[in-house]
Write a protein that holds these residues in place. Structure first.
Motif, PDB file in Angstrom:
ATOM      1  N   LEU A  81       5.038   3.803  -7.689  1.00  0.00           N
ATOM      2  CA  LEU A  81       4.882   5.214  -7.349  1.00  0.00           C
ATOM      3  C   LEU A  81       5.601   5.609  -6.065  1.00  0.00           C
ATOM      4  N   THR A  82       5.946   4.641  -5.236  1.00  0.00           N
ATOM      5  CA  THR A  82       6.693   4.940  -4.014  1.00  0.00           C
ATOM      6  C   THR A  82       8.192   4.717  -4.177  1.00  0.00           C
ATOM      7  N   GLY A  83       8.603   4.234  -5.348  1.00  0.00           N
ATOM      8  CA  GLY A  83      10.018   3.975  -5.574  1.00  0.00           C
ATOM      9  C   GLY A  83      10.505   2.666  -4.977  1.00  0.00           C
ATOM     10  N   LYS A  84       9.600   1.866  -4.426  1.00  0.00           N
ATOM     11  CA  LYS A  84       9.988   0.558  -3.888  1.00  0.00           C
ATOM     12  C   LYS A  84      10.465  -0.362  -5.005  1.00  0.00           C
ATOM     13  N   GLU A 124       1.767  -3.321   3.708  1.00  0.00           N
ATOM     14  CA  GLU A 124       2.153  -1.948   3.406  1.00  0.00           C
ATOM     15  C   GLU A 124       1.431  -1.433   2.162  1.00  0.00           C
ATOM     16  N   ALA A 125       1.192  -2.312   1.189  1.00  0.00           N
ATOM     17  CA  ALA A 125       0.474  -1.898  -0.018  1.00  0.00           C
ATOM     18  C   ALA A 125      -0.986  -1.578   0.305  1.00  0.00           C
ATOM     19  N   GLN A 128      -5.740   5.319   1.351  1.00  0.00           N
ATOM     20  CA  GLN A 128      -5.970   6.733   1.046  1.00  0.00           C
ATOM     21  C   GLN A 128      -7.085   6.893   0.021  1.00  0.00           C
ATOM     22  N   SER A 182       5.742  -4.119 -10.180  1.00  0.00           N
ATOM     23  CA  SER A 182       5.092  -3.320  -9.148  1.00  0.00           C
ATOM     24  C   SER A 182       3.938  -4.091  -8.509  1.00  0.00           C
ATOM     25  N   TYR A 234      -1.174   1.789   2.016  1.00  0.00           N
ATOM     26  CA  TYR A 234      -1.083   2.835   0.992  1.00  0.00           C
ATOM     27  C   TYR A 234      -2.422   3.000   0.271  1.00  0.00           C
ATOM     28  N   SER A 235      -3.092   1.887   0.005  1.00  0.00           N
ATOM     29  CA  SER A 235      -4.352   1.905  -0.735  1.00  0.00           C
ATOM     30  C   SER A 235      -5.482   2.559   0.035  1.00  0.00           C
ATOM     31  N   TYR A 262       1.535   0.768  -6.199  1.00  0.00           N
ATOM     32  CA  TYR A 262       2.238   1.111  -4.967  1.00  0.00           C
ATOM     33  C   TYR A 262       3.759   1.019  -5.128  1.00  0.00           C
TER      34      TYR A 262
END
Length: 273
Positions: free
Chosen positions: A21-24, A212-213, A219, A202, A216-217, A18
Motif C-alpha cells: 500500500l505504500t508502493g515499497k 518502518e512497518a 495508526q 509485501s 506504519y501499523s 505495508y
C-alpha cells in the motif's frame, strides 16, 4: 489491473499490506485501492462478493464458494489464539449456561469456542467493545480477539479459558486458523496466484523492514502502547503468514472437518490457491 482490497483496521493487517500500500513493493500487474472495515463487516461483504480481495475469518470461508483462499496473509496462532475473559474466576464448565459476548457469528473464534464447549448463549458486538461489556456486567464473559487478547488485564479482567491452547493441545500442535485472505473467482487462477505472490512479497518486505512497518501499523493501535502492538504483530505475522504451507492448509481443513462433523457448517469444496 485495478483491484479493491479489504483489510481490517488492525495492526497486523497493516503490517502485512505495508509494502504493497505504500508502493515499497511495486507491481506491474495490479493497481490497488484499499477499503478498511471490521472483520465481521468484511466477512459479510465477502458474501456479496463486492471486493476483489479481502481479509476474512477462516470460518467465513465455509460460506464463500465463489472465492479462493490465498496461501499468503493468513493469521495463525502458534499455540495461542482467542481467549474467554470475565470479571471473576468463574468455572469454565458453567460457560454454556452463561451469556458470552462474541465478535461475530462468522469469526473463527466463535466457531472454535463452539467446538470446544458446545452451543452457548451469546450476543454479537464489536470486538473492541467486549472488555467493557464484561467489566460493566452487560455479559457474563467475553470471547476476545486481536490485541484485546493481550490488554484485558489492564481492565482488571481475567482469562478463564484459552481457546488457542485447547486447539494446540487437541491437534498435536497444528497452528490455530483464525484469519485469511480470499480472492474472488471472477479472476482466473493465474491472476489469483500472481496476486498471492504480490501479497507474499509485501509481507516479506514488512518482516525485512520491521521498524518502518511497525511505525506504519501504529495508526491502527487504537490507543494501545507501541510495545503491546509490536508483541501482537509479531504473534500474528509469522512464517505461516508468509506462506501457510502444509501446516496451515492442514489446520484449515481440520477445522472444517470437525465443524462439519458437529453440524456447525455444511460440507463444501474448500479452494486454496
Amino acid at each position: 489491473m485495478k483491484i479493491t482490497i479489504g483489510h481490517t483496521p488492525d495492526s497486523d493487517d497493516a503490517f502485512m499490506f505495508y509494502g504493497m500500500l505504500t508502493g515499497k513493493v511495486p507491481s506491474n500487474d495490479f493497481t490497488v485501492n484499499h477499503v478498511i472495515a471490521d472483520i465481521e463487516e468484511l466477512n459479510r461483504r465477502a458474501l456479496d462478493n463486492d471486493l476483489d480481495v479481502t481479509a476474512v475469518s477462516v470460518h467465513a470461508c465455509a460460506y464463500l464458494p465463489n472465492h479462493t483462499i490465498l496461501r499468503s496473509g493468513g493469521s495463525f496462532g502458534i499455540g495461542y489464539g482467542p481467549i474467554v475473559i470475565a470479571k471473576t474466576n468463574i468455572s469454565p464448565e458453567t460457560l454454556p449456561k452463561l451469556k458470552i459476548a462474541i465478535p461475530g457469528k462468522m469469526t473463527s473464534a466463535f466457531l472454535l469456542l463452539q467446538l470446544m464447549i458446545g452451543k452457548f448463549d451469546y450476543i454479537e458486538m464489536k470486538f473492541s467493545d467486549i472488555p467493557a461489556a464484561v467489566r460493566d456486567g452487560k455479559v457474563d464473559a467475553g470471547l476476545v480477539i486481536h490485541e484485546t487478547q493481550l490488554s484485558y488485564e489492564s481492565e482488571n479482567l481475567i482469562k478463564i479459558l484459552d481457546v488457542g491452547k485447547w486447539w494446540d493441545q487437541s491437534t498435536n500442535g497444528l497452528p490455530v486458523p483464525l484469519g485469511t485472505n480470499v480472492m474472488s473467482n471472477r479472476f482466473d487462477i493465474e491472476t489469483i496466484r500472481k496476486f498471492d505472490k504480490y501479497l507474499h512479497d509485501s509481507i516479506a518486505y514488512g518482516l525485512e523492514h520491521q521498524k518502518e512497518a511497525l511505525d506504519y501499523s501504529m495508526q491502527y493501535s487504537r490507543g494501545k502502547p507501541e510495545a503491546l502492538i509490536e508483541k501482537f504483530v509479531k504473534m500474528y505475522v509469522n512464517p505461516i503468514t508468509v506462506d501457510m504451507g502444509k501446516p496451515g492448509e492442514q489446520s484449515i481443513r481440520h477445522l472444517f472437518d470437525l465443524a462439519t462433523k458437529q453440524g456447525l457448517v455444511q460440507k463444501f469444496n474448500l479452494q486454496i490457491s
